[in-house]
Motif scaffolding. Structure first.
Motif, mmCIF file in Angstrom:
data_model
loop_
_atom_site.group_PDB
_atom_site.id
_atom_site.type_symbol
_atom_site.label_atom_id
_atom_site.label_comp_id
_atom_site.label_asym_id
_atom_site.label_seq_id
_atom_site.Cartn_x
_atom_site.Cartn_y
_atom_site.Cartn_z
ATOM 1 N N VAL A 213 2.028 -2.955 -2.032
ATOM 2 C CA VAL A 213 2.650 -1.905 -1.112
ATOM 3 C C VAL A 213 1.681 -1.683 0.096
ATOM 4 C CG1 VAL A 213 3.353 0.542 -0.810
ATOM 5 C CG2 VAL A 213 3.393 -0.594 -3.012
ATOM 6 N N TYR A 214 2.373 -1.488 1.460
ATOM 7 C CA TYR A 214 1.746 -1.498 2.625
ATOM 8 C C TYR A 214 1.961 -0.129 3.232
ATOM 9 C CZ TYR A 214 1.132 -6.464 2.035
ATOM 10 O OH TYR A 214 0.837 -7.740 1.300
ATOM 11 N N ASP A 215 0.987 0.448 4.033
ATOM 12 C CA ASP A 215 1.193 1.530 4.735
ATOM 13 C C ASP A 215 2.364 1.563 5.755
ATOM 14 O OD1 ASP A 215 0.214 3.205 7.059
ATOM 15 O OD2 ASP A 215 -0.707 4.233 5.526
ATOM 16 N N SER A 216 3.123 2.656 5.910
ATOM 17 C CA SER A 216 4.237 2.664 6.324
ATOM 18 C C SER A 216 3.890 2.668 8.012
ATOM 19 C CB SER A 216 5.231 3.859 6.057
ATOM 20 O OG SER A 216 4.365 5.173 6.306
ATOM 21 N N LEU A 217 2.715 3.069 8.421
ATOM 22 C CA LEU A 217 2.390 3.103 9.810
ATOM 23 C C LEU A 217 1.732 1.681 10.271
ATOM 24 C CD1 LEU A 217 0.500 6.599 9.786
ATOM 25 C CD2 LEU A 217 2.714 5.936 10.529
ATOM 26 N N GLY A 218 1.785 0.592 9.293
ATOM 27 C CA GLY A 218 1.140 -0.597 9.658
ATOM 28 C C GLY A 218 -0.269 -0.831 9.854
ATOM 29 N N SER A 219 -0.894 0.039 8.934
ATOM 30 C CA SER A 219 -2.221 0.140 8.919
ATOM 31 C C SER A 219 -2.840 -0.904 7.814
ATOM 32 C CB SER A 219 -3.126 1.433 8.861
ATOM 33 O OG SER A 219 -2.632 2.053 7.860
ATOM 34 N N GLY A 220 -2.183 -1.723 7.077
ATOM 35 C CA GLY A 220 -2.791 -2.365 6.095
ATOM 36 C C GLY A 220 -2.326 -2.088 4.636
ATOM 37 N N PHE A 221 -3.001 -2.894 3.855
ATOM 38 C CA PHE A 221 -2.473 -2.740 2.472
ATOM 39 C C PHE A 221 -2.907 -1.284 1.669
ATOM 40 C CE2 PHE A 221 -4.249 -3.090 -2.021
ATOM 41 C CZ PHE A 221 -2.986 -3.596 -2.708
ATOM 42 N N ALA A 222 -1.920 -0.485 1.072
ATOM 43 C CA ALA A 222 -2.047 0.792 0.651
ATOM 44 C C ALA A 222 -2.194 0.717 -0.969
ATOM 45 C CB ALA A 222 -1.020 1.614 1.043
ATOM 46 N N GLY A 223 -1.864 -0.241 -1.574
ATOM 47 C CA GLY A 223 -2.065 -0.126 -2.882
ATOM 48 C C GLY A 223 -1.013 -1.028 -3.810
ATOM 49 N N SER A 224 -0.751 -0.737 -5.098
ATOM 50 C CA SER A 224 0.052 -1.659 -5.861
ATOM 51 C C SER A 224 1.069 -0.682 -6.573
ATOM 52 C CB SER A 224 -0.590 -2.484 -6.897
ATOM 53 O OG SER A 224 -1.659 -3.282 -6.112
ATOM 54 N N PHE A 225 2.249 -1.317 -7.018
ATOM 55 C CA PHE A 225 3.302 -0.401 -7.521
ATOM 56 C C PHE A 225 3.985 -1.562 -8.476
ATOM 57 C CE2 PHE A 225 7.703 1.191 -7.560
ATOM 58 C CZ PHE A 225 7.312 2.446 -8.283
#
Length: 237
Positions: A213-225
């Motif tokens: 899962v990526y940050d919605s603001l485009g700042s990179g990887f946000a975690g896993s789901f």
């Protein structure tokens, strides 16, 4: 007989069709991808507008319209694909996964560009929140069976797009899917005789695939789901 009992109870609930139409027009026109503001903030604002029984009716109408428009778009795409290539595919609203597994590379994921101006991460996310938060009232005000089916339908379409439609999974997408799972559970819990889980949900629950899962603001990887694990934990608890 149970349907008639539910129908009789809903007949005593008074609605204001004019108020409902005004609510729907407001959330359709004042919010969306064309409006400045983060999608979660807009979704929260929409949810705050959908108050009372009329707001609950409008929330269900948003889910119904969105699911119906997505189905119509996929039917049109499959028809066009047949005309161009001679390949025929079935479009089953209870299970989109076979279609996307076989033809996903030739289909356009429809959820961002449907007619009517409803955005999955704004109006639809808000409607899902309202339905889940008022599930006990929803089974009295609405017929919960088609509503539950439509929640699962949007869930199926969302994850099929992730797996087969090359849809980038960001925090807004993961939030919508999490909300759909929770709201489906809340609604099911308030139904005397909830229907069986649909085939795509059962298939996903047998799996343990983790999605980036990526940050919605485009700042990179946000975690896993892990959709399957989340479904098991929420829907089977």
């Amino acid at each position: 007989m149970r349907w008639f009992r539910l129908g009789a109870s809903r007949r005593h609930v008074e609605h204001d069709p004019g108020q409902q139409a005004a609510m729907l027009d407001s959330v359709r026109q004042q919010f969306g991808a064309h409006v400045q503001g983060r999608f979660p903030d807009q979704a929260q604002a929409v949810a705050q507008l959908l108050t009372g029984d009329d707001g609950l009716v409008v929330a269900a109408a948003i889910v119904r319209e969105f699911a119906g428009a997505a189905h119509a778009e996929l039917v049109a795409q499959v028809g066009e694909l047949y005309r161009r290539t001679g390949q025929g595919f079935g479009v089953d609203r209870r299970n989109y996964r076979p279609l996307w597994r076989e033809a996903g590379a030739q289909l356009r994921w429809p959820l961002f560009q449907l007619p009517g101006g409803l955005h999955p991460y704004i109006q639809v996310a808000a409607a899902v929140t309202v339905v889940g938060g008022q599930a006990r009232r929803a089974v009295r005000v609405l017929d919960p069976y088609p509503l539950l089916a439509q929640l699962f339908e949007v869930l199926d379409l969302s994850i099929a797009g992730w797996e087969f439609g090359r849809v980038r999974v960001d925090t807004d997408a993961a939030s919508l899917v999490s909300g759909l799972i929770r709201s489906a559970r809340e609604l099911s819990d308030e139904m005397n005789e909830p229907p069986p889980l649909p085939p795509p949900v059962r298939e996903l629950m047998r799996r343990n695939n983790t999605i980036d899962v990526y940050d919605s603001l485009g700042s990179g990887f946000a975690g896993s789901f892990n959709p399957g694990r989340t479904m098991r934990e929420v829907l089977l608890a």
